[in-house]
Design a protein around this motif. Structure first.
Motif: not given
Lengths: 367, 181
Positions: A212-227
């Motif tokens: 993952f190469n995630v664009n930063s956004s302090a307001a919107r966290p980015f979540t990866v769900k794995t089980g």
């Protein structure tokens, strides 16, 4: 005129939608109107994409070096920041959080702890400092994109789809760009689910392995769900592996994250064997975890039987081990992408084995 | 990630750990934003460094009247605009920026090329100030009030600026063919 004209959709509503400020109720009502109007849907998706594009992309730079340089101008030192990270998610058991398993000498140490009284909820990885470096040029041609999601709305697929699936078969890898400019590189035999409302809910479900190469956004966290396990970040580059037949891994290339209260900074990785057993490797070369994005599979010396599943996925072939001796041969190295015949050659050169290929199956037997 | 008042107390108390955390949180977002104004990575990094170092040197005298985020973005923006004035090369930089519009997406990925071209060109129709407002509000996730503080205009003007920007962006997106039955 091509504006988003609709009685109930005011400029203020669009503004707050794009800024993720609608309440859940407002969002539902908004979504209901948009869902009934495919053109509106597409236009809004396009507008969301353009509005959320960063104003500029910096040339790749060494984040930690820049931080050090700023701190050196202030006389501040960097020695203790690694332990001052805070997790976004709560970990239920303080004991667990305080376990000393931070190891500064690049050695893996296993630990095990019982989480009494509290159900092990999730390993939460929280990004403490965001860093993103531009990836220029896609690494792979996308393969089986069974649906594509832009701006949080399904362009392909029916509007009622709750998620968009992107899958790769064995032997295939693929890179997709999400509505906010973040990219996901799927390794072989993997699948991600992108939610319908991705821009307001940056949650990706992963089966298999992805970078993952995630664009930063302090307001919107980015979540990866794995089980059971959630990995929450705000912007960084990292890889998550979660195949059913192997232990889960999280490797951080840039930025800084904390896994269950233990800080993982750049060039660190966590192996998660079970909810209450993990090991951490620091100051390591994370290329071995992220190599797949540039077309190399890293296998550390391991009995061949342990590498079979990984090789099967990588080369898209069923592998049969003819006898017990073959299964125990130690095998390791950096495997290039390529055909099954390449794999057969490598095996014959490095191990005392012979190989035979028939159909979609490779049999390895003693010489 | 800390609350604003923790960062402010930290700087007042000379807490290096907290300050380091502040630097790590804001360095990259600030560089992205200011790069959009000055168009040079080196200058952008210098500006951000100067502003962060100046926060530390202020020590007890650091009293941001807005959120920490709005304070930092306003500070780097002001410094960037000062620099452009001093060099008297604003026009030259604007010309430069016109040729280096941010790319919506990687061109090699399997997305709708026509749409991406359209989006890229629609950004080019915004003024500098409109682009900054859109970036701060929708990319950076600021409130209207914070955007107004960064840009130094009042809240009503900020709302108008954003509405105008969105309308320009929409206007430059061509109509979509009706879905096939």
């Amino acid at each position: 005129m091509t504006n988003l004209n609709h009685d109930s959709i005011t400029p203020d509503l669009i503004d707050r939608y794009l800024a993720d400020e609608l309440s859940a109720e407002e969002l539902r009502a908004f979504q209901a109107i948009v869902d009934q109007n495919p053109e509106l849907n597409t236009r809004l998706a396009a507008l969301a994409t353009v509005a959320k594009t960063p104003i500029a992309q910096p040339i790749a730079y060494d984040f930690d070096a820049k931080v050090s340089s700023i701190l050196s101008k202030t006389g501040a030192q960097q020695e203790s920041w690694a332990t001052s990270g805070t997790a976004l998610g709560e970990f239920p058991n303080k004991e667990f959080r305080n376990k000393e398993f931070v190891n500064k000498e690049s050695v893996t140490r296993e630990f095990s702890t019982s989480v009494a009284g509290a159900r092990w909820r999730a390993v939460t990885v929280a990004l403490v400092a965001a860093c993103l470096i531009v990836v220029s040029g896609t690494l792979f041609t996308p393969f089986n994109i069974t649906g594509f999601n832009i701006g949080g709305f399904n362009i392909a697929g029916s509007p009622s789809d709750a998620v968009t699936l992107v899958t790769t078969n064995r032997g295939e890898r693929s890179t997709v760009t999400l509505a906010d400019g973040s990219t996901v590189t799927l390794n072989v035999a993997s699948e991600i689910q992108i939610p319908h409302d991705y821009l307001s809910n940056r949650t990706i479900e992963l089966t298999g392995e992805a970078y993952f190469n995630v664009n930063s956004s302090a307001a919107r966290p980015f979540t990866v769900k794995t089980g059971d396990v959630n990995t929450v970040v705000l912007g960084t580059r990292f890889a998550v592996r979660s195949y059913p037949d192997q232990e889960m891994r999280v490797a951080v290339q840039t930025g800084k994250v904390s896994v269950a209260g233990v800080v993982l900074d750049a060039n660190s990785a966590a192996h998660i064997y079970s909810p209450d057993s993990m090991s951490v490797v620091r100051n390591t070369d994370v290329t071995q975890y992220t190599g797949f994005i540039s077309g190399s599979l890293y296998i550390s010396n391991t009995p061949l039987k342990n590498a079979v599943n990984e090789l099967s996925r990588w080369y898209n072939i069923d592998i049969k081990l003819a006898d017990a001796t073959v299964a125990e041969h130690l095998f390791g190295g950096i495997m290039p992408g390529g055909s099954v015949t390449d794999l057969a050659e490598i095996l014959k050169l490095t191990l005392p084995v012979k190989t035979s290929i028939s159909g979609n199956s490779l049999t390895i037997s003693s010489e | 990630m800390y609350e604003d008042d923790q960062y402010i107390k930290g700087v007042h108390a000379g807490d290096r750990d907290l300050f380091t955390e502040l630097v790590r949180q804001y360095l990259d977002p600030l560089v992205r934003f200011v790069l959009g104004i000055v168009g040079s990575d080196d200058i952008a990094h210098d500006i951000v460094q100067d502003v962060l170092v100046s926060v530390w040197s202020k020590g007890k005298n650091w009293n941001p009247k807005s959120t920490v985020s709005a304070y930092l973005f306003r500070a780097v923006r002001n410094r960037a605009l000062d620099l452009l004035k001093i060099d008297n090369n604003r026009q030259r930089l604007e010309m430069h920026l016109l040729h280096e519009m941010p790319s919506i997406s990687d061109p090699d990925t399997d997305t709708d090329f026509a749409l991406i071209d359209e989006l890229n060109s629609s950004i080019g129709n915004l003024t500098d100030r409109q682009r900054q407002a859109v970036h701060l509000r929708y990319y950076q996730g600021m409130t209207i009030q914070e955007v107004s503080q960064v840009l130094g205009i009042d809240i009503r003007a900020t709302r108008r600026l954003l509405a105008r920007s969105l309308s320009i962006l929409q206007h430059h997106l061509s109509p979509v063919p009706p879905p096939e039955k």
